[in-house]
Design an enzyme around this catalytic site. Structure first.
Site, PDB file in Angstrom:
ATOM      1  CG  HIS A  22      18.905  33.556  15.139  1.00  0.00           C
ATOM      2  ND1 HIS A  22      19.050  32.227  15.311  1.00  0.00           N
ATOM      3  CD2 HIS A  22      19.778  33.977  16.017  1.00  0.00           C
ATOM      4  CE1 HIS A  22      19.902  32.081  16.317  1.00  0.00           C
ATOM      5  NE2 HIS A  22      20.476  33.242  16.695  1.00  0.00           N
ATOM      6  CG  ASP A  65      23.923  33.871  16.621  1.00  0.00           C
ATOM      7  OD1 ASP A  65      23.300  33.645  17.881  1.00  0.00           O
ATOM      8  OD2 ASP A  65      23.432  32.996  15.605  1.00  0.00           O
ATOM      9  CE1 TYR A 113      38.560  36.833  -0.541  1.00  0.00           C
ATOM     10  CE2 TYR A 113      39.830  35.418  -2.192  1.00  0.00           C
ATOM     11  CZ  TYR A 113      39.633  36.711  -1.521  1.00  0.00           C
ATOM     12  OH  TYR A 113      40.622  37.465  -1.642  1.00  0.00           O
TER      13      TYR A 113
END
Length: 142
Positions: A22, A65, A113
């Site tokens: 998670h 999530d 990035y």
């Protein structure tokens, strides 16, 4: 081979999806993304495949999530670039099919990035569309 598992999901990618917990994130990167330079733990090659097919295959097994504002992120268009990432509409349809309406956050290129460098894994595809990178944050299986 297993029944019902999309061929685009390699044994390594399935292993990574199962290892993730998670809150861990996975990047599905387009062909222009500096995947090797950003990967800190796993880089999974999915050459010859496009982001939408990999996204759909992953979402068959991967819960997003539900406890964060935006469990999905894409690379924001660089200011002044005339590109309109039409691939994002395809992402929205795929995500809605598996997860319902989910907020998708746009993240500035260099911030994306840096976030990718912290991701559990990067899946490098041969996607040619610009701004096709996507990050998924794993939720819990209920």
């Amino acid at each position: 081979m297993l029944k019902g598992v999309p061929a685009v999901l390699s044994p390594q990618l399935m292993m990574v999806l199962m290892e993730m917990g998670h809150g861990d994130e996975i990047v599905i990167a387009d062909g222009n993304f500096p995947a090797a330079a950003c990967a800190s733990k796993y880089i999974i090659r999915c050459d010859g495949n496009k982001v939408p097919e990999v996204l759909e295959a992953i979402l068959k097994f991967f819960p997003l999530d539900k406890y964060v504002k935006a469990p999905v992120a894409v690379t924001e268009v660089v200011p002044g670039d005339p590109v309109k990432p039409i691939i994002w509409e395809e992402y929205k349809k795929i995500i809605k099919e598996y997860e319902g309406d989910v907020k998708i956050e746009e993240v500035e290129r260099f911030s994306f990035y840096e976030r990718a460098k912290k991701a559990y894994a990067i899946v490098a595809t041969s996607e040619e569309a610009l701004y096709a990178n996507i990050i998924l944050k794993k939720g819990v299986v209920k």
